[in-house]
Scaffold this active site. Sequence first.
Site, PDB file in Angstrom:
ATOM      1  N   TRP A 132     -78.073  26.710 -36.503  1.00 47.55           N
ATOM      2  CA  TRP A 132     -78.774  27.476 -35.728  1.00 47.55           C
ATOM      3  C   TRP A 132     -80.297  27.785 -36.606  1.00 47.55           C
ATOM      4  CZ3 TRP A 132     -80.147  31.357 -39.217  1.00 47.55           C
ATOM      5  CH2 TRP A 132     -79.220  31.432 -40.433  1.00 47.55           C
ATOM      6  N   ASN A 133     -80.519  27.397 -37.756  1.00 52.18           N
ATOM      7  CA  ASN A 133     -81.532  28.063 -38.899  1.00 52.18           C
ATOM      8  C   ASN A 133     -82.888  27.477 -38.220  1.00 52.18           C
ATOM      9  OD1 ASN A 133     -80.205  25.855 -39.601  1.00 52.18           O
ATOM     10  ND2 ASN A 133     -81.241  26.273 -41.861  1.00 52.18           N
ATOM     11  N   ALA A 158     -75.218  25.469 -32.404  1.00 55.82           N
ATOM     12  CA  ALA A 158     -74.684  26.761 -32.699  1.00 55.82           C
ATOM     13  C   ALA A 158     -74.739  27.674 -31.399  1.00 55.82           C
ATOM     14  CB  ALA A 158     -75.427  27.144 -33.843  1.00 55.82           C
ATOM     15  N   GLU A 234     -74.566  17.336 -43.910  1.00 57.43           N
ATOM     16  CA  GLU A 234     -75.469  18.002 -44.624  1.00 57.43           C
ATOM     17  C   GLU A 234     -75.014  19.293 -44.646  1.00 57.43           C
ATOM     18  OE1 GLU A 234     -77.771  20.401 -45.832  1.00 57.43           O
ATOM     19  OE2 GLU A 234     -79.107  20.221 -44.027  1.00 57.43           O
ATOM     20  N   LEU A 235     -74.613  19.912 -46.073  1.00 57.33           N
ATOM     21  CA  LEU A 235     -73.737  21.120 -46.232  1.00 57.33           C
ATOM     22  C   LEU A 235     -74.498  22.281 -46.861  1.00 57.33           C
ATOM     23  CD1 LEU A 235     -70.213  19.359 -46.667  1.00 57.33           C
ATOM     24  CD2 LEU A 235     -71.578  19.873 -44.576  1.00 57.33           C
ATOM     25  N   CYS A 268     -81.272  25.361 -45.863  1.00 57.90           N
ATOM     26  CA  CYS A 268     -80.623  24.779 -47.013  1.00 57.90           C
ATOM     27  C   CYS A 268     -81.484  24.193 -48.092  1.00 57.90           C
ATOM     28  CB  CYS A 268     -79.931  23.611 -46.461  1.00 57.90           C
ATOM     29  SG  CYS A 268     -81.030  22.556 -45.347  1.00 57.90           S
ATOM     30  N   GLU A 365     -74.521  29.868 -52.223  1.00 58.83           N
ATOM     31  CA  GLU A 365     -75.629  29.354 -51.391  1.00 58.83           C
ATOM     32  C   GLU A 365     -75.960  30.978 -50.989  1.00 58.83           C
ATOM     33  OE1 GLU A 365     -77.296  26.545 -48.151  1.00 58.83           O
ATOM     34  OE2 GLU A 365     -75.173  27.106 -47.953  1.00 58.83           O
TER      35      GLU A 365
END
Length: 461
Positions: A132-133, A158, A234-235, A268, A365
């Site tokens: 969602w970011n 999301a 991509e975590l 991220c 994180e």
Amino acid sequence: MSDTITTVNPATGEAIATYEGWDAERIEAAVARAHAAHHAWALVPVAERAARAGRLARTLRARKDHLASLAVTEMGKPTGEAEGEVEKSAVTAEYYARQGPGILADERVEVDGAQAWVAYEPAGLVLAVMPWNFPVWQVMRFAIPSLVAGNGILLKHASNVTGSALALQDLFVEAGFPEHLVTTLVIGDGAVPDVTAGLIEDERVAAVTLTGSNRAGAAVGSAAGRAAKKSVLELGGSDAFVVLDDADVETAAVAAVRARFANSGQSCVCAKRFIVSASVADAFTAAFVAGAEALRVGDPRDRDTQVGPLARDDLRAAIQRQVEESLAAGARLLTGGKALPGDGYFYQPTVLADTGPGMAAFDEETFGPLAAIAVARDDEDAVRLANATAYGLGLSVWTADPARGVALARRITSGAAFVNAIVASDPRVPFGGTKRSGYGRELAAAGIREFTNTRTYWVTA
């Protein structure tokens, strides 16, 4: 399987819209249509596919206000940043409109007695599980190269940005892409794990990409492994921002504020751990704290706002936990440290000093406006602290000597290293991580080829 999705405005806490999650029959019909659309699209010449990307750029700019407004309302992104996200997507579409055919062109190989070449052919229908970011950019940076490569897309966005997801589906059709080639799946949160696993197993789905949490990535990666299908993950990350003893401290501090608090800290590639040489630590910290305290927090619709709300209340609670646990472990609070009163999910821009390995703000994180400062004795100690993380996405190094910065960066594990610049994604260079930040690459030549079949041709007379 069906359950309801209600989107919420994080600036007010009020409901925006309600969507009914799709049942198994509706999902099956959508997959069947998407699969058929992909087969037809894969036969379209790559030059024509790339031309549609150029039209997409124009359509993105024409619909900028609408798409940005959705991002502001659904996830609280400040208006200027939301508009920038749409523009960046348009720039990426233009890049692949120009470069896509060349990147995907057959590559001749010299072989005695035969004609040989390598072709990059469509992989098929790709499942994309997106966060969602960055409601527009996260989708576009994957979707644009994948479509130019000849693939079809099933988009599981999301749930809190469902309105954005449906708008993007319509946008592709408006830009001239075939209907159903990009299909948004509306799936309630409770059904997502089972539905995603089933789609990965489905023989009509060729590959999967996910940007999200490590838990989600582990589930998707393991499902892809069982199905022997390509995956890109991509975590997230806990990027280090390293300030060496010869750096221009004021310049580095100004950049550090942007690097940490962009998108209200919900990125991220936001710098999260600020590792500063001891001789400049006091000066940097003072300038950084002053910059954080000067940030304007407020209604994301206001163009003067620099930090909006967090996207969900549970994210704000997670930041509060990380602050409290770090303070209990010996960190020192320099500014912020509390949720703001009133409606919405606002949190003060927060800076912690005296952090290091073993503290939540350093080890985890931090997805919000929380910065952790650690002091390094020397370059060797800076390398140790920067590498003291399970993540490996981006790295930023600040120094008067670029060669020294590059030499230091080579000793720190990350997917990207920026010297005297903030970590960012750009269509001209690959983007992705190492370690728990995932694997695979998006953007540039590597990104468009991730979801192709690299096929060898060998022809003798």
